[in-house]
Enzyme design. Structure first.
Site, PDB file in Angstrom:
ATOM      1  N   ALA A 128     -22.635   8.701  14.882  1.00 59.81           N
ATOM      2  CA  ALA A 128     -22.209   7.491  14.571  1.00 59.81           C
ATOM      3  C   ALA A 128     -23.410   6.401  14.648  1.00 59.81           C
ATOM      4  CB  ALA A 128     -21.326   6.783  15.823  1.00 59.81           C
ATOM      5  N   ILE A 129     -24.364   6.879  15.494  1.00 58.85           N
ATOM      6  CA  ILE A 129     -25.605   5.742  15.655  1.00 58.85           C
ATOM      7  C   ILE A 129     -26.508   5.716  14.259  1.00 58.85           C
ATOM      8  CG2 ILE A 129     -27.884   5.392  16.787  1.00 58.85           C
ATOM      9  CD1 ILE A 129     -25.694   5.117  18.952  1.00 58.85           C
TER      10      ILE A 129
ATOM     11  N   GLY B 237     -31.815  18.862  12.705  1.00 61.15           N
ATOM     12  CA  GLY B 237     -33.292  18.563  12.462  1.00 61.15           C
ATOM     13  C   GLY B 237     -33.951  17.701  13.489  1.00 61.15           C
TER      14      GLY B 237
ATOM     15  N   GLU C 185     -33.414  14.542   6.473  1.00 61.73           N
ATOM     16  CA  GLU C 185     -32.810  15.830   5.924  1.00 61.73           C
ATOM     17  C   GLU C 185     -31.365  15.414   5.523  1.00 61.73           C
ATOM     18  OE1 GLU C 185     -32.416  14.650   9.023  1.00 61.73           O
ATOM     19  OE2 GLU C 185     -32.404  16.381  10.346  1.00 61.73           O
TER      20      GLU C 185
HETATM   21  N1  COA Z   1     -19.959  13.701  28.229  1.00 62.00           N
HETATM   22  C1  COA Z   1     -18.650  13.971  27.712  1.00 62.00           C
HETATM   23  N2  COA Z   1     -18.291  13.459  26.656  1.00 62.00           N
HETATM   24  C2  COA Z   1     -18.879  12.980  25.740  1.00 62.00           C
HETATM   25  C3  COA Z   1     -20.441  12.812  26.151  1.00 62.00           C
HETATM   26  C4  COA Z   1     -20.906  13.006  27.426  1.00 62.00           C
HETATM   27  N3  COA Z   1     -22.097  13.269  27.974  1.00 62.00           N
HETATM   28  N4  COA Z   1     -21.265  12.353  24.965  1.00 62.00           N
HETATM   29  C5  COA Z   1     -20.301  12.265  24.088  1.00 62.00           C
HETATM   30  N5  COA Z   1     -19.101  12.764  24.539  1.00 62.00           N
HETATM   31  C6  COA Z   1     -17.842  12.897  23.494  1.00 62.00           C
HETATM   32  C7  COA Z   1     -17.561  11.320  22.690  1.00 62.00           C
HETATM   33  O1  COA Z   1     -16.758  10.694  23.706  1.00 62.00           O
HETATM   34  C8  COA Z   1     -16.880  11.824  21.944  1.00 62.00           C
HETATM   35  O2  COA Z   1     -15.649  12.343  22.118  1.00 62.00           O
HETATM   36  P1  COA Z   1     -14.418  12.075  20.975  1.00 62.00           P
HETATM   37  O3  COA Z   1     -14.758  12.683  19.866  1.00 62.00           O
HETATM   38  O4  COA Z   1     -13.325  12.729  21.985  1.00 62.00           O
HETATM   39  O5  COA Z   1     -14.439  10.564  20.977  1.00 62.00           O
HETATM   40  C9  COA Z   1     -17.727  13.050  21.256  1.00 62.00           C
HETATM   41  O6  COA Z   1     -18.330  13.597  22.200  1.00 62.00           O
HETATM   42  C10 COA Z   1     -18.744  12.999  20.176  1.00 62.00           C
HETATM   43  O7  COA Z   1     -19.573  11.830  20.930  1.00 62.00           O
HETATM   44  P2  COA Z   1     -20.136  10.863  19.645  1.00 62.00           P
HETATM   45  O8  COA Z   1     -21.171   9.904  20.366  1.00 62.00           O
HETATM   46  O9  COA Z   1     -19.169  10.263  18.982  1.00 62.00           O
HETATM   47  O10 COA Z   1     -20.989  11.721  18.949  1.00 62.00           O
HETATM   48  P3  COA Z   1     -21.970  11.455  17.502  1.00 62.00           P
HETATM   49  O11 COA Z   1     -20.884  11.669  16.435  1.00 62.00           O
HETATM   50  O12 COA Z   1     -22.282  10.298  17.378  1.00 62.00           O
HETATM   51  O13 COA Z   1     -22.972  12.624  17.282  1.00 62.00           O
HETATM   52  C11 COA Z   1     -24.342  14.000  18.693  1.00 62.00           C
HETATM   53  C12 COA Z   1     -23.798  12.768  18.376  1.00 62.00           C
HETATM   54  C13 COA Z   1     -25.466  13.940  19.435  1.00 62.00           C
HETATM   55  C14 COA Z   1     -23.301  14.977  18.991  1.00 62.00           C
HETATM   56  C15 COA Z   1     -25.046  14.367  16.915  1.00 62.00           C
HETATM   57  O14 COA Z   1     -25.999  13.494  16.990  1.00 62.00           O
HETATM   58  C16 COA Z   1     -25.633  15.887  17.065  1.00 62.00           C
HETATM   59  O15 COA Z   1     -25.209  16.704  16.969  1.00 62.00           O
HETATM   60  N6  COA Z   1     -26.933  15.791  17.269  1.00 62.00           N
HETATM   61  C17 COA Z   1     -27.858  16.948  17.330  1.00 62.00           C
HETATM   62  C18 COA Z   1     -28.433  17.518  16.185  1.00 62.00           C
HETATM   63  C19 COA Z   1     -29.088  16.354  15.365  1.00 62.00           C
HETATM   64  O16 COA Z   1     -29.597  15.615  15.887  1.00 62.00           O
HETATM   65  N7  COA Z   1     -29.278  16.431  14.267  1.00 62.00           N
HETATM   66  C20 COA Z   1     -30.544  15.665  13.378  1.00 62.00           C
HETATM   67  C21 COA Z   1     -29.847  15.546  12.052  1.00 62.00           C
HETATM   68  S1  COA Z   1     -29.190  16.932  11.413  1.00 62.00           S
END
Ligand code: COA
Length: 437
Positions: A223-224, A341, A243
């Site tokens: 989302a960010i 990535g 990527e």
């Molecule tokens: N404890 C409990 N639950 C948590 C949490 C925490 N600390 N942080 C997030 N959550 C929950 C959220 O409430 C949300 O729940 P929901 O689906 O029931 O609403 C879910 O986890 C996803 O969180 P959200 O903040 O919406 O995730 P996002 O879609 O913005 O993705 C990452 C964030 C970190 C998961 C994602 O960026 C990722 O997978 N990163 C790793 C890989 C990466 O950075 N790759 C680079 C590009 S390929």
């Protein structure tokens, strides 16, 4: 010239997948190139097959090989855990491989992850017989270069995307012609409540304040990164080396905000490896020479990334402890996604002249009941980005700049960007751990 060969390779999906044998590893084209016809045809043969490993990155369809009756016949290996395979990974009926996106091509090339059969979903051949890997190159090109057998769904609806993003018909063993529409994935909409809207707006604005005219950007998944794009409308001459990208970039290109003119590596080009997007982006990138798609071995290589001056990487995390260790792929022992990535780009941006690696996240999850800034990562959580790698952490409460800082300085900064409801508790823990006194 190639047409005769092309014709001679055309078979039905059912015929093509007969080549898969028990014990094989099959790698699937990912994202909107998911080769559904071939996967379904392979699943139809499940009773004849045992221990077939199915490896892939993100997919957006529920895969048939995870059906309970197919256990033991197929086992999934998640190179990145997307929604449809998460449950199986966490129930122990599928595997997860922690690996940098930049290095998946290496483990394939080095024979650590040898590929027997690759299933592709590519564009029609051009006049010279080259089919484009289309909207998803990532690690699939490397897999096809090294697989024993290459089977391709060929679809005239697949955009022809330029770059090192082609396979010649000669290198394809079986061709299955098809015409399904591409799977479309709109940008993440984090704005479910007014309060969340405010949080993402604040984070987007804060990240925008770190971005300068002429910067080259990477935007990670979630989302960010999507939210940030909205706040870049006042910038000039941004470049892209990432990527992955989504629909939000197209508006910024149309408005002349993304030009790539000041990029120090491949100026003018949008360098990427795949898109997660809708038809708007698919149409835009079709045959468009500003787009340069390559494998993640190139796009995500930290040394290549660092050749972009002013590289800004924007990624997110699930939890960050107050010394700066970020867990981005799991919640405790429960795997959520993967390394992707993130570390590749944090390291690349760190080495780039005037680079800025950013991790951004809301300060809390689940309606302010859970702090995402913690004193200690939840047991089972792995460190995705280490405390030596981390630079900027952004929440709706501001920026912590941790790079080169002592533990004491880090802890103070991290507490200052935590949600106010959790700051006292964090401070107490910091004193207990003797980070503060
Ligand atoms: N404890 C409990 N639950 C948590 C949490 C925490 N600390 N942080 C997030 N959550 C929950 C959220 O409430 C949300 O729940 P929901 O689906 O029931 O609403 C879910 O986890 C996803 O969180 P959200 O903040 O919406 O995730 P996002 O879609 O913005 O993705 C990452 C964030 C970190 C998961 C994602 O960026 C990722 O997978 N990163 C790793 C890989 C990466 O950075 N790759 C680079 C590009 S390929």
């Amino acid at each position: 010239m190639y047409l005769q060969k092309y014709q001679s390779k055309i078979v039905s999906a059912r015929e093509a997948v007969k080549v898969v044998k028990s014990g094989d590893r099959v790698l699937l084209h990912a994202n909107s190139c998911y080769p559904e016809l071939l996967v379904n045809a392979m699943c139809d043969r499940y009773q004849e097959l045992n221990d077939v490993e199915v490896a892939h990155l993100t997919i957006f369809q529920k895969p048939c090989y995870l059906k309970p009756e197919m256990q033991n016949h197929f086992r999934h290996n998640a190179l990145f855990t997307s929604g449809h395979v998460r449950k199986a990974v966490n129930e122990g009926t599928a595997d997860f491989t922690p690996v940098f996106l930049s290095e998946i091509p290496l483990i394939i090339e080095r024979g650590i992850l040898p590929i027997d059969v690759v299933f592709l979903h590519v564009s029609c051949p051009d006049a010279h017989g080259f089919c484009s890997y289309s909207v998803s190159n990532e690690v699939t090109k490397t897999a096809a270069d090294h697989a024993k057998v290459v089977i391709a769904q060929i679809n005239h609806k697949m955009p022809r995307v330029l770059g090192d993003n082609f396979i010649h018909v000669d290198k394809i063993d079986y061709i299955v012609e098809c015409d399904p529409d591409l799977i479309e994935v709109p940008m993440v909409d984090p704005n479910s409540t007014e309060e969340e809207k405010k949080v993402y707006r604040k984070i987007g604005e804060t990240i925008a304040s770190l971005i300068r005219d002429g910067d080259t950007l990477q935007m990670g998944i979630g989302a960010i990164p999507d939210a940030v794009l909205t706040y870049l409308t006042e910038k000039n001459d941004l470049g892209i080396h990432t990527e992955m990208f989504s629909d939000g970039l197209i508006d910024l290109i149309d408005k002349g905000i993304i030009t790539g003119d000041r990029k120090t590596l491949l100026p003018g080009k949008i360098v990427a490896s795949f898109v997660i997007a809708t038809k708007k982006t698919f149409d835009y990138i079709h045959n468009n020479p500003i787009v340069e798609f390559r494998t993640t071995k190139f796009v995500n290589d930290p040394y290549i990334i660092a050749r972009n001056d002013n590289m800004v990487s924007i990624n997110s995390a699930i939890q960050v402890d107050f010394t700066g260790q970020a867990c981005s792929d799991s919640m405790g022992h429960k795997i959520y996604s993967g390394f992707g990535g993130q570390v590749d780009f944090i390291r690349g941006a760190s080495r780039s002249r005037n680079g800025k690696p950013i991790i951004a996240m809301p300060s809390t999850a689940k309606n302010n009941t859970i702090s995402k800034i913690v004193d200690t990562l939840t047991p089972g959580s792995g460190v995705t980005t280490s405390k030596a790698d981390i630079h900027y952490v952004v929440t709706e409460y501001g920026i912590a700049d941790l790079y080169g800082k002592t533990l004491r300085e880090r802890v103070k900064q991290m507490i200052s960007i935590a949600h106010p409801n959790f700051r006292d508790e964090l401070e107490q823990k910091a004193r207990e751990f003797k980070y503060l006194w």
